[in-house]
Scaffold this motif. Structure first.
Motif, PDB file in Angstrom:
ATOM      1  N   UNK A   4       0.835  -1.199   0.000  1.00 55.21           N
ATOM      2  CA  UNK A   4       0.000   0.000   0.000  1.00 55.21           C
ATOM      3  C   UNK A   4       0.875   1.256   0.000  1.00 55.21           C
ATOM      4  N   UNK A   5       1.971   1.212   0.720  1.00 51.39           N
ATOM      5  CA  UNK A   5       2.878   2.353   0.766  1.00 51.39           C
ATOM      6  C   UNK A   5       3.519   2.573  -0.605  1.00 51.39           C
ATOM      7  N   UNK A   6       3.915   1.517  -1.251  1.00 54.46           N
ATOM      8  CA  UNK A   6       4.517   1.623  -2.580  1.00 54.46           C
ATOM      9  C   UNK A   6       3.501   2.182  -3.567  1.00 54.46           C
ATOM     10  N   UNK A   7       2.262   1.697  -3.511  1.00 55.68           N
ATOM     11  CA  UNK A   7       1.224   2.211  -4.398  1.00 55.68           C
ATOM     12  C   UNK A   7       0.933   3.682  -4.130  1.00 55.68           C
ATOM     13  N   UNK A   8       0.974   4.089  -2.885  1.00 50.47           N
ATOM     14  CA  UNK A   8       0.741   5.492  -2.546  1.00 50.47           C
ATOM     15  C   UNK A   8       1.846   6.374  -3.125  1.00 50.47           C
ATOM     16  N   UNK A   9       3.087   5.949  -3.004  1.00 51.20           N
ATOM     17  CA  UNK A   9       4.207   6.714  -3.554  1.00 51.20           C
ATOM     18  C   UNK A   9       4.098   6.787  -5.065  1.00 51.20           C
ATOM     19  N   UNK A  10       3.758   5.700  -5.707  1.00 52.87           N
ATOM     20  CA  UNK A  10       3.583   5.695  -7.160  1.00 52.87           C
ATOM     21  C   UNK A  10       2.448   6.617  -7.589  1.00 52.87           C
ATOM     22  N   UNK A  11       1.349   6.603  -6.877  1.00 55.17           N
ATOM     23  CA  UNK A  11       0.221   7.462  -7.222  1.00 55.17           C
ATOM     24  C   UNK A  11       0.568   8.945  -7.072  1.00 55.17           C
ATOM     25  N   UNK A  12       1.247   9.283  -6.002  1.00 53.70           N
ATOM     26  CA  UNK A  12       1.655  10.673  -5.800  1.00 53.70           C
ATOM     27  C   UNK A  12       2.639  11.094  -6.887  1.00 53.70           C
ATOM     28  N   UNK A  13       3.565  10.212  -7.217  1.00 48.57           N
ATOM     29  CA  UNK A  13       4.540  10.518  -8.265  1.00 48.57           C
ATOM     30  C   UNK A  13       3.861  10.703  -9.617  1.00 48.57           C
ATOM     31  N   UNK A  14       2.930   9.844  -9.938  1.00 48.49           N
ATOM     32  CA  UNK A  14       2.212   9.968 -11.203  1.00 48.49           C
ATOM     33  C   UNK A  14       1.355  11.231 -11.244  1.00 48.49           C
ATOM     34  N   UNK A  15       0.755  11.581 -10.133  1.00 46.62           N
ATOM     35  CA  UNK A  15      -0.041  12.803 -10.077  1.00 46.62           C
ATOM     36  C   UNK A  15       0.851  14.034 -10.267  1.00 46.62           C
ATOM     37  N   UNK A  16       2.017  14.008  -9.669  1.00 46.85           N
ATOM     38  CA  UNK A  16       2.966  15.108  -9.835  1.00 46.85           C
ATOM     39  C   UNK A  16       3.425  15.225 -11.284  1.00 46.85           C
ATOM     40  N   UNK A  17       3.723  14.097 -11.912  1.00 48.28           N
ATOM     41  CA  UNK A  17       4.134  14.097 -13.323  1.00 48.28           C
ATOM     42  C   UNK A  17       3.001  14.603 -14.211  1.00 48.28           C
ATOM     43  N   UNK A  18       1.773  14.201 -13.916  1.00 48.65           N
ATOM     44  CA  UNK A  18       0.626  14.676 -14.696  1.00 48.65           C
ATOM     45  C   UNK A  18       0.479  16.186 -14.550  1.00 48.65           C
TER      46      UNK A  18
END
Length: 116
Positions: A4-18
């Motif tokens: 869940x922590x890894x998915x949260x970091x990935x989601x935040x990173x993808x949102x930042x890139x978007x």
């Protein structure tokens, strides 16, 4: 729990890139770190001409930048003058004439097209 922590970091990173891609799509330019520091500096650009036994404030900053560029070496040297504190000294080796600049003045000079 680790996944869940890894998915949260990935989601935040993808949102930042978007967000960055969206800014690029609308051609919004974000200033770099040096430009932000320059804009946040509340001091006015300062240039002081140093002659033997004399200091003169130069009000023509572009001219000061041209003259400071002609000097061989600009180095960090904090000095207190009657006009204010300066952080940069530009001087030719062995010369008694030099130029003192505060950080905002030095940054202004380095942004000029003729500054090396």
């Amino acid at each position: 729990m680790y996944e869940k922590r890894v998915l949260m970091v990935l989601n935040v990173s993808l949102a930042f890139m978007a967000f960055l891609l969206l800014l690029a799509f609308f051609d919004v330019t974000v200033p770099n770190f040096g430009e932000v520091v320059y804009r946040l500096d509340q001091h006015t650009p300062l240039c002081v001409l140093v002659l033997p036994e004399e200091h003169h404030k130069m009000s023509d900053l572009p001219r000061c930048c041209l003259e400071a560029r002609r000097q061989v070496l600009c180095q960090w040297k904090v000095e207190e003058t009657v006009f204010g504190e300066t952080q940069w000294e530009c001087r030719a080796s062995g010369s008694e004439i030099g130029y003192l600049l505060n950080s905002k003045g030095y940054h202004y000079c380095t942004q000029q097209p003729y500054w090396p």
